[in-house]
Design an enzyme around this catalytic site. Structure first.
Site, PDB file in Angstrom:
ATOM      1  N   GLU A   1       8.596 -33.858  -2.650  1.00 55.69           N
ATOM      2  CA  GLU A   1       9.242 -34.426  -3.832  1.00 55.69           C
ATOM      3  C   GLU A   1       9.643 -35.868  -3.524  1.00 55.69           C
ATOM      4  OE1 GLU A   1      12.198 -32.277  -5.855  1.00 55.69           O
ATOM      5  OE2 GLU A   1      11.244 -30.333  -5.628  1.00 55.69           O
TER       6      GLU A   1
ATOM      7  N   THR B   1      14.527 -42.101  -1.106  1.00 58.05           N
ATOM      8  CA  THR B   1      15.131 -41.247  -2.134  1.00 58.05           C
ATOM      9  C   THR B   1      16.636 -41.171  -1.946  1.00 58.05           C
ATOM     10  OG1 THR B   1      13.118 -39.927  -2.245  1.00 58.05           O
ATOM     11  CG2 THR B   1      15.112 -38.932  -3.124  1.00 58.05           C
TER      12      THR B   1
ATOM     13  N   GLU C   1       0.817  -1.205   0.000  1.00 61.14           N
ATOM     14  CA  GLU C   1       0.000   0.000   0.000  1.00 61.14           C
ATOM     15  C   GLU C   1       0.861   1.269   0.000  1.00 61.14           C
ATOM     16  OE1 GLU C   1      -2.202  -3.282   2.242  1.00 61.14           O
ATOM     17  OE2 GLU C   1      -0.161  -2.526   2.054  1.00 61.14           O
TER      18      GLU C   1
ATOM     19  N   GLY D   1       8.887 -40.256  -2.974  1.00 70.32           N
ATOM     20  CA  GLY D   1       8.432 -41.412  -3.723  1.00 70.32           C
ATOM     21  C   GLY D   1       6.996 -41.775  -3.382  1.00 70.32           C
TER      22      GLY D   1
END
Length: 606
Positions: free
Chosen positions: A350, A248, A95, A352
């Site tokens: 991210e 992972t 603003e 499996g």
């Protein structure tokens, strides 16, 4: 830069330089934005609100996720006079930027906000900017979803004689509903926080046309094309944390870092936001040799695990600078509740298929982003993006809403929500409405006042709040610092007789946000501890106190707010900072809260 929202919108060139508009465009017939009785004016207002929502997202990837505020100022003739967006926590409000850009054209103008302004104890900057500039009318896309802010700015503006219209309440049409939806989506993480007390979670993956995220060997390099990978990588910069599972890390045959966590693939612009890397593992059966444990480059890393798992490995992780957080029973919902307490707004998964299925089953995934590549890999044992959910009939399948399809070169990007954002937006009665319904209900004063992010109820107490401090330097000259945090971080190196230290003091001082100032200082402190002033451990509390005293002494509204907490214990509610905050289990030293209470006592004794 000159831009036009629609062909009929002229752009005003302020008499002084402004980022929002720097040249004039020949104007066709002007439109009166104060009128809301015709479909034409609704269309114009919807366009301005959508533009406000669009620019509100401009800092994505540059700073940590925060409430996305955008503001447009338009003249009574329908010309764009100024605009602004909140860059990050502790920076100048949208603003104020828009008003400054519009200059004298604010008189009698209309301001368009995608999100109701912050109006909390000690912070009325946005409302004051509108009133002092002569803004006649404010159009609000959505009311603020956080209960302590909801309706405050609307009431404050109306009490000052400013006309306020809220989309869906005072203005209704198809165009208005589309604009309102844009406002909901751009602040989906904030709405999710308010409605469910959880971060906004996005599940992201790439798969082949036959639904595989890797070959049977585990090889997944590469399923999608470069452009699609970069598009998905942009989600990382929009997140506070990126989560993967232990599989992972273990499945990486070369003991290299998974692409999901590779810092070379982190989608961030120069000096941008670096999300926390998180590995979830119940057993901590993880390799010692993995790039994810390398934190020397300043990329924060955390492992969340079950209580008591492999104490020796936990010590190894701690020696590498990896934060370890234990849970009695490790599950996605408890982790997300912890991240909510940590102040996170958005989390990217991210992982499996096994962990993805667990997260979905826990009900904590809100959005899915998937790339489908025109490839077939086959393999009965090749992994799929989502594991077992216990569904046996197609009628049980989860259906996405607000689905978006985009062709990205040879790949297809599909995204959608597991639940409509508008449906989770909380309907919270204002304080006035509550008292009207039951006059016996009165707000109670808590014995403990907690604060953390600058948008919290008492967020103005934070060292990250957007309030500058004017302090004398070692030569007695007055110097201005954007926030208390800028001043504090720079003073780690002030007085050190080394050109590198002096160079970094200036870098910290000119940082665009307190988050950036902290990142610069901590990385230098880690890489060059010799540049930290030798008395820092004993001097840092005094440095912080001086900055806090200056901040509250020079701002009567802030001082009044601090004094209003008399009788309450002030707690900086960071669950992970055991020095300045109260800690996850109340075991932190809470030095920031203590200094504020000390300052409050000093003010009260005057």
């Amino acid at each position: 830069m000159i831009f036009s929202l629609v062909p009929s919108l002229p752009i005003i060139c302020p008499s002084r330089p402004a980022a929002a508009a720097t040249a004039a465009v020949s104007a066709p017939t002007s439109v009166n934005t104060a009128s809301v009785t015709t479909s034409t004016s609704h269309s114009l207002e919807a366009t301005f609100i959508q533009r406000a929502a669009e620019i509100a997202d401009k800092s994505a990837g540059l700073t940590a996720p925060h409430p996305n505020h955008g503001c447009i100022v338009a003249t009574p003739s329908g010309a764009l006079a100024g605009q602004g967006f909140l860059f990050g926590q502790g920076t100048k409000s949208a603003e104020v930027q828009a008003v400054e850009a519009a200059g004298e054209h604010c008189r009698g103008a209309t301001a368009f906000l995608n999100l109701e302004s912050n109006e909390c104890p000690g912070d009325d900057v946005a409302v004051s900017a509108f009133v002092q500039a002569g803004i006649k009318r404010v159009v609000v896309g959505i009311r603020h979803p956080l209960q302590h802010l909801r309706g405050n700015a609307v009431r404050a503006l109306r009490s000052q004689g400013v006309e306020v219209d809220v989309l869906g309440e005072d203005l209704q049409s198809i165009a208005i509903e589309d604009a309102r939806k844009a406002c909901l989506l751009v602040n989906a993480p904030l709405i999710c926080k308010a409605a469910s007390q959880l971060p906004f979670s996005v599940l992201k993956y790439a798969m082949t046309l036959d639904g595989k995220i890797a070959a049977t060997t585990g090889d997944a390099t590469w399923i999608s094309g470069v452009t699609a990978r970069h598009r998905l990588s942009e989600l990382r910069g929009r997140s506070d944390a990126i989560i993967v599972g232990g599989n992972t890390i273990r499945s990486d045959t070369n003991l290299e870092l998974s692409s999901a966590l590779d810092p070379r693939l982190t989608a961030r612009q120069s000096g941008g936001h670096t999300p926390l890397r998180v590995v979830m593992s119940r057993t901590l059966n993880l390799p010692e040799e993995a790039k994810v444990w390398d934190t020397t480059s300043g990329i924060p890393t955390m492992v969340v695990t079950q209580r008591g798992a492999r104490r020796s490995f936990q010590k190894f992780l701690a020696s590498k600078g990896v934060e370890v957080v234990e849970f009695n029973i490790l599950n996605p919902r408890d982790v997300m509740e912890y991240f909510h307490d940590r102040g996170y707004l958005s989390v990217l998964w991210e992982c499996g298929g096994t962990l993805a299925a667990s997260a979905i089953a826990c009900g904590i995934v809100h959005k899915v982003c998937a790339v489908v590549a025109p490839k077939i890999i086959g393999g009965s044992n090749a992994p799929s993006p989502v594991g077992e959910l216990g569904m046996i009939e197609m009628s049980q399948a989860l259906k996405l809403v607000d689905v978006h399809y985009e062709k990205v070169e040879e790949d297809m990007l599909i995204s959608g929500y597991l639940q409509p954002i508008s449906d989770v937006a909380p309907v919270i009665p204002s304080r006035d409405a509550t008292l009207a319904a039951d006059p016996a209900v009165a707000p109670c004063e808590p014995n403990i006042i907690s604060f953390y992010n600058s948008w919290d109820h008492y967020g103005s107490l934070s060292n990250f709040s957007p309030h500058s401090v004017h302090m004398a330097d070692e030569n007695g000259d007055i110097s201005t610092w954007m926030t208390v945090e800028h001043y504090y971080q720079a003073h780690k190196f002030i007085g050190v007789d080394d050109p590198v230290a002096q160079e970094y003091v200036e870098k910290i001082k000119s940082a665009r946000s307190p988050e950036e100032a902290t990142r610069i200082a901590r990385l230098l402190q880690k890489q060059r501890p010799d540049l930290v002033r030798p008395d820092w451990d004993t001097a840092k509390l005094d440095v912080m106190y001086r900055a806090l005293k200056c901040k509250f002494s020079s701002n009567p509204g802030l001082k009044s707010m601090l004094l209003s907490t008399a009788g309450s214990v002030l707690v900086e509610a960071s669950p992970h900072d055991l020095i300045w905050g109260g800690g996850r289990f109340g075991d932190g030293l809470n030095y920031l809260g203590r200094l504020l209470m000390k300052l409050r006592a000093e003010f009260l004794s005057q």
